[in-house]
Design an enzyme around this catalytic site. Structure first.
Site, PDB file in Angstrom:
ATOM      1  CG  HIS A   1       4.311  -5.361  14.242  1.00  0.00           C
ATOM      2  ND1 HIS A   1       4.533  -6.120  15.350  1.00  0.00           N
ATOM      3  CD2 HIS A   1       3.188  -5.873  13.680  1.00  0.00           C
ATOM      4  CE1 HIS A   1       3.584  -7.040  15.463  1.00  0.00           C
ATOM      5  NE2 HIS A   1       2.762  -6.917  14.456  1.00  0.00           N
TER       6      HIS A   1
ATOM      7  CD  GLN B   1       5.594 -10.843  16.159  1.00  0.00           C
ATOM      8  OE1 GLN B   1       4.502 -10.643  16.693  1.00  0.00           O
ATOM      9  NE2 GLN B   1       6.437 -11.744  16.624  1.00  0.00           N
TER      10      GLN B   1
HETATM   11  N1  APR Z   1      16.475 -15.893  23.690  1.00  0.00           N
HETATM   12  C1  APR Z   1      15.292 -16.569  23.545  1.00  0.00           C
HETATM   13  N2  APR Z   1      14.076 -16.034  23.843  1.00  0.00           N
HETATM   14  C2  APR Z   1      14.072 -14.770  24.324  1.00  0.00           C
HETATM   15  C3  APR Z   1      15.252 -14.008  24.514  1.00  0.00           C
HETATM   16  C4  APR Z   1      16.493 -14.629  24.171  1.00  0.00           C
HETATM   17  N3  APR Z   1      17.666 -13.995  24.309  1.00  0.00           N
HETATM   18  N4  APR Z   1      14.902 -12.789  25.014  1.00  0.00           N
HETATM   19  C5  APR Z   1      13.557 -12.796  25.143  1.00  0.00           C
HETATM   20  N5  APR Z   1      13.057 -13.974  24.720  1.00  0.00           N
HETATM   21  C6  APR Z   1      11.638 -14.360  24.608  1.00  0.00           C
HETATM   22  C7  APR Z   1      10.795 -14.003  25.817  1.00  0.00           C
HETATM   23  O1  APR Z   1      10.703 -15.115  26.692  1.00  0.00           O
HETATM   24  C8  APR Z   1       9.440 -13.653  25.203  1.00  0.00           C
HETATM   25  O2  APR Z   1       8.525 -14.738  25.295  1.00  0.00           O
HETATM   26  O3  APR Z   1      11.130 -13.589  23.531  1.00  0.00           O
HETATM   27  C9  APR Z   1       9.733 -13.391  23.720  1.00  0.00           C
HETATM   28  C10 APR Z   1       9.397 -11.966  23.316  1.00  0.00           C
HETATM   29  O4  APR Z   1       7.995 -11.834  23.384  1.00  0.00           O
HETATM   30  P1  APR Z   1       7.369 -10.366  23.410  1.00  0.00           P
HETATM   31  O5  APR Z   1       8.111  -9.529  24.387  1.00  0.00           O
HETATM   32  O6  APR Z   1       5.883 -10.533  23.556  1.00  0.00           O
HETATM   33  O7  APR Z   1       7.706  -9.772  21.978  1.00  0.00           O
HETATM   34  P2  APR Z   1       6.950 -10.082  20.618  1.00  0.00           P
HETATM   35  O8  APR Z   1       6.406 -11.470  20.585  1.00  0.00           O
HETATM   36  O9  APR Z   1       7.877  -9.691  19.527  1.00  0.00           O
HETATM   37  O10 APR Z   1       5.728  -9.031  20.673  1.00  0.00           O
HETATM   38  C11 APR Z   1       4.927  -8.936  19.535  1.00  0.00           C
HETATM   39  O11 APR Z   1       3.823  -7.032  20.523  1.00  0.00           O
HETATM   40  O12 APR Z   1       3.785  -4.978  21.563  1.00  0.00           O
HETATM   41  C12 APR Z   1       3.765  -5.622  20.363  1.00  0.00           C
HETATM   42  O13 APR Z   1       4.429  -4.560  18.413  1.00  0.00           O
HETATM   43  C13 APR Z   1       4.932  -5.217  19.523  1.00  0.00           C
HETATM   44  O14 APR Z   1       5.991  -6.508  17.783  1.00  0.00           O
HETATM   45  C14 APR Z   1       5.589  -6.532  19.146  1.00  0.00           C
HETATM   46  C15 APR Z   1       4.483  -7.524  19.363  1.00  0.00           C
END
Ligand code: APR
Length: 236
Positions: free
Chosen positions: A114, A96
């Protein structure tokens, strides 16, 4: 346990989210305090409507994000995944993320659901330009159209070819590993469910719990992805 699953699987697919790149220095979207959407409404900044009707804030937001992918780089976890692909332990990555870090770290079979911040393109004629042009203030295409980052904005469809690749890979997977995603955005979050329904083993490695943890064969919370991947790599 994850090392054993990797060694035994015939077709392993990695499904990554923004949590894969936080250890490179890029913020994710929904982590408490630090997530990008903790302080701003994505629809105000990262949507087609924002591109059309809130251009100044839209441009400022993406100028910062485009610059960030030049200021930061893949971390060891990205490199490990690239190495696992070369060793035949991972067949592909569905991401993503739009930072291009998986490819920069050597992964070749990457479906970018994305889109990507690596390029910008004309919203009218779709001609692509290096993202440096946008960073340097070039916002117009030769055809007179408006340039925008080659990411999927809220309100836009996902790219057909990337979705098709992701569907084929999900159908072939007997091991499907989620790395760093809250699994809160559809249709991307259908893929782990589809993999599980196809009989794959589902693994979710994510700092915080997700709504899909109950589906998974293995859940690793409260651990940094980089550390988990290094530990598993050492056991392969
Ligand atoms: N190790 C493990 N987990 C982690 C770490 C890490 N170092 N850093 C962050 N996380 C986890 C967080 O706890 C969170 O639940 O990664 C997750 C990231 O989730 P989001 O911030 O929601 O990102 P994502 O799931 O990729 O979002 C999906 O949303 O806004 C849109 O287009 C955007 O592609 C994105 C989509």
């Amino acid at each position: 346990m994850l090392a054993k699953m990797l060694n035994e699987a015939k077709h392993t697919v990695i499904f990554s989210g923004a949590g894969m790149s936080t250890e490179s220095g890029l913020p994710d979207f929904r982590s408490k305090q630090t997530g990008l959407w903790e302080n701003v409404d994505p629809i105000r900044l990262a949507s087609l409507d924002a591109f059309m009707n809130n251009r100044e804030e839209f441009t400022q937001f993406y100028h910062t994000r485009l610059q960030a992918i030049h200021d930061y780089k893949p971390h060891d976890g990205h490199e490990i995944l690239g190495n696992w692909e070369k060793r035949g332990l991972v067949q592909s990555i569905i991401t993503q993320n739009v930072d291009g870090f998986h490819q920069q770290a050597g992964s070749e079979n990457v479906a970018e659901l994305h889109g990507t911040l690596r390029t910008v393109h004309c919203h009218s004629c779709e001609k692509r330009y290096p993202n440096r042009d946008f960073i340097n203030g070039i916002f117009k295409c030769e055809c007179g159209g408006d340039l925008r980052p080659s990411v999927v904005l809220f309100g836009e469809m996902l790219p057909d070819d990337e979705v098709r690749t992701a569907e084929l890979e999900t159908a072939s997977a007997d091991l499907f590993i989620v790395l760093g995603s809250s699994l809160s955005v559809s249709p991307a979050n259908f893929f782990p469910v589809e993999a599980k329904q196809n009989g794959a083993k589902l693994v979710i490695v994510n700092m915080e719990a997700t709504d899909y943890d109950n589906l998974a064969d293995l859940v690793i919370n409260e651990r940094k992805i980089g550390e988990v991947l290094q530990e598993v790599d050492a056991k392969l």
